[in-house]
Design an enzyme around this catalytic site. Structure first.
Site, short mmCIF file in Angstrom:
data_model
loop_
_atom_site.label_atom_id
_atom_site.label_comp_id
_atom_site.label_asym_id
_atom_site.label_seq_id
_atom_site.Cartn_x
_atom_site.Cartn_y
_atom_site.Cartn_z
CG MET A 1 87.54 57.77 15.76
SD MET A 1 85.78 57.93 16.04
CE MET A 1 85.40 56.34 16.72
N GLY A 2 91.82 57.33 18.13
CA GLY A 2 92.62 57.12 19.34
C GLY A 2 92.36 55.75 19.94
CG LEU B 1 96.32 55.01 18.58
CD1 LEU B 1 97.61 55.61 18.02
CD2 LEU B 1 95.26 54.96 17.50
CG HIS C 1 94.66 51.87 15.95
ND1 HIS C 1 94.04 51.43 17.09
CD2 HIS C 1 93.69 52.43 15.19
CE1 HIS C 1 92.76 51.73 17.03
NE2 HIS C 1 92.51 52.33 15.89
CD GLN D 1 83.11 57.98 13.40
OE1 GLN D 1 83.75 58.82 12.77
NE2 GLN D 1 83.50 56.73 13.46
CD GLU E 1 91.78 43.40 4.24
OE1 GLU E 1 91.74 42.30 4.83
OE2 GLU E 1 92.22 43.55 3.09
CB SER F 1 89.50 49.62 21.91
OG SER F 1 88.61 50.06 20.94
NE ARG F 2 82.77 48.31 19.84
CZ ARG F 2 81.69 48.39 19.11
NH1 ARG F 2 81.04 47.30 18.78
NH2 ARG F 2 81.24 49.54 18.70
O1 PAF Z 1 87.70 53.78 11.98
C1 PAF Z 1 87.76 54.81 12.68
O2 PAF Z 1 88.49 54.86 13.67
C2 PAF Z 1 86.87 56.00 12.33
O3 PAF Z 1 85.66 55.61 11.82
C3 PAF Z 1 87.57 57.00 11.39
C4 PAF Z 1 87.87 56.38 10.04
C5 PAF Z 1 88.87 57.49 12.02
C6 PAF Z 1 86.68 58.22 11.16
O4 PAF Z 1 86.38 58.88 12.35
#
Ligand code: PAF
Length: 283
Positions: free
Chosen positions: A30-31, A33, A37, A61, A148, A186-187
């Site tokens: 979801m960016g 990064l 990531h 979500q 994980e 990121s939090r």
């Molecule tokens: O883990 C995430 O960043 C999100 O839940 C995902 C897997 C990209 C789905 O939107």
């Protein structure tokens, strides 16, 4: 590295790659990064011929009271991280591209999604399963890499790909940690200096749980109590949302600690909720 915005262009591009005999590695994100990531992308590029990263903040979500509107969107910085880590394509669809009309279809899993994170975020995993299914259908045959760190999400996606015979090999990548053990997220940037200093207790508590298992403890409740005792030594940590000793596939608590076990917790420091987990194998 090429940025692609439409499903049609991504499909055509990846079909051409596969026709040329190249194996696709896929990293959905979801960016925003960070190093975690970067690790997913470089792990993907080590075992694939061509890596595609998706960046899409999936509205399905997020609950209405969650941070969808304020979720960081930083395509330029994200593209740099993706490129440096070895991505060849970044897929950045708009909301209209992903959900051109009202979504009437939901992918929903039982058992693995019900406890822990699922208990406090009731529609979250349906939203993740639905968008990941769409992304898998868009990308096509590939190996997909998930951290994980979000272990319940990883367990759900593994099961979904298997239950639904998806042409995707789901690969879990170990959590990347700061030097003091705090899982990268990121939090973490939102922690106050005092909370940041105490946050490594989360990983230390889980490791204390792993240690008592290594020493022979087989009662999940006793392992859980050890983890809770260590967490209670951090004055800034709120009482944990949960501490769980679970089977790594079902995420259910076993009667006896045995086989592939995962220790999970979620703890708040002020308004920042941290999750972490570690694995233990008992044979
Ligand atoms: O883990 C995430 O960043 C999100 O839940 C995902 C897997 C990209 C789905 O939107």
């Amino acid at each position: 590295m090429k940025i692609i915005h439409t499903i049609a262009e991504l499909r055509a591009t990846l079909d051409a790659e596969r026709s040329a005999g190249r194996r696709i590695g896929f990293v959905p994100t979801m960016g925003a990064l960070h190093g975690g990531h970067g690790q997913l992308i470089s792990t993907a590029s080590e075992s694939s011929d061509c890596v595609v990263v998706s960046i899409y903040v999936n509205p399905l979500q997020f609950a209405p009271d969650e941070d969808l509107d304020t979720y960081p969107r930083m395509l330029e910085a994200d593209s740099e991280v993706a490129e440096r880590a070895g991505a060849e394509f970044v897929f950045v669809p708009s909301d209209g591209e992903m959900y051109p009309h009202e979504n009437w279809s939901t992918v929903s899993l039982r058992v693995v999604t019900e406890p822990w994170e699922g208990a406090s975020r009731p529609s979250h995993f349906d939203g993740v399963a639905t968008v990941v299914t769409k992304l898998f259908n868009i990308v096509g045959e590939c190996a997909a890499f998930f951290g994980e760190k979000d272990f319940q999400q990883l367990a759900m996606i593994r099961r979904m790909a298997s239950d639904l015979n998806m042409l995707v090999e789901v690969i879990g990548v170990p959590t990347v940690r700061e030097d003091d053990g705090l899982a990268m997220s990121s939090r973490n940037l939102r922690l106050t200096a005092e909370h940041r200093a105490q946050a490594p207790i989360v990983n230390r508590a889980l490791r204390a749980g792993a240690t008592v298992i290594d020493e022979g403890e087989r009662d999940p409740a006793a392992v859980e109590a050890t983890i809770r005792q260590v967490l209670a030594t951090a004055p800034a940590a709120a009482p944990p949302d949960y501490v769980a000793v679970v089977d790594a596939a079902s995420l259910r608590t076993p009667d006896v600690v045995d086989g592939e076990i995962r220790l999970l917790t979620a703890v708040r420091f002020g308004d920042v909720r941290l999750i972490d987990n570690i694995g233990v194998t008992v044979s």
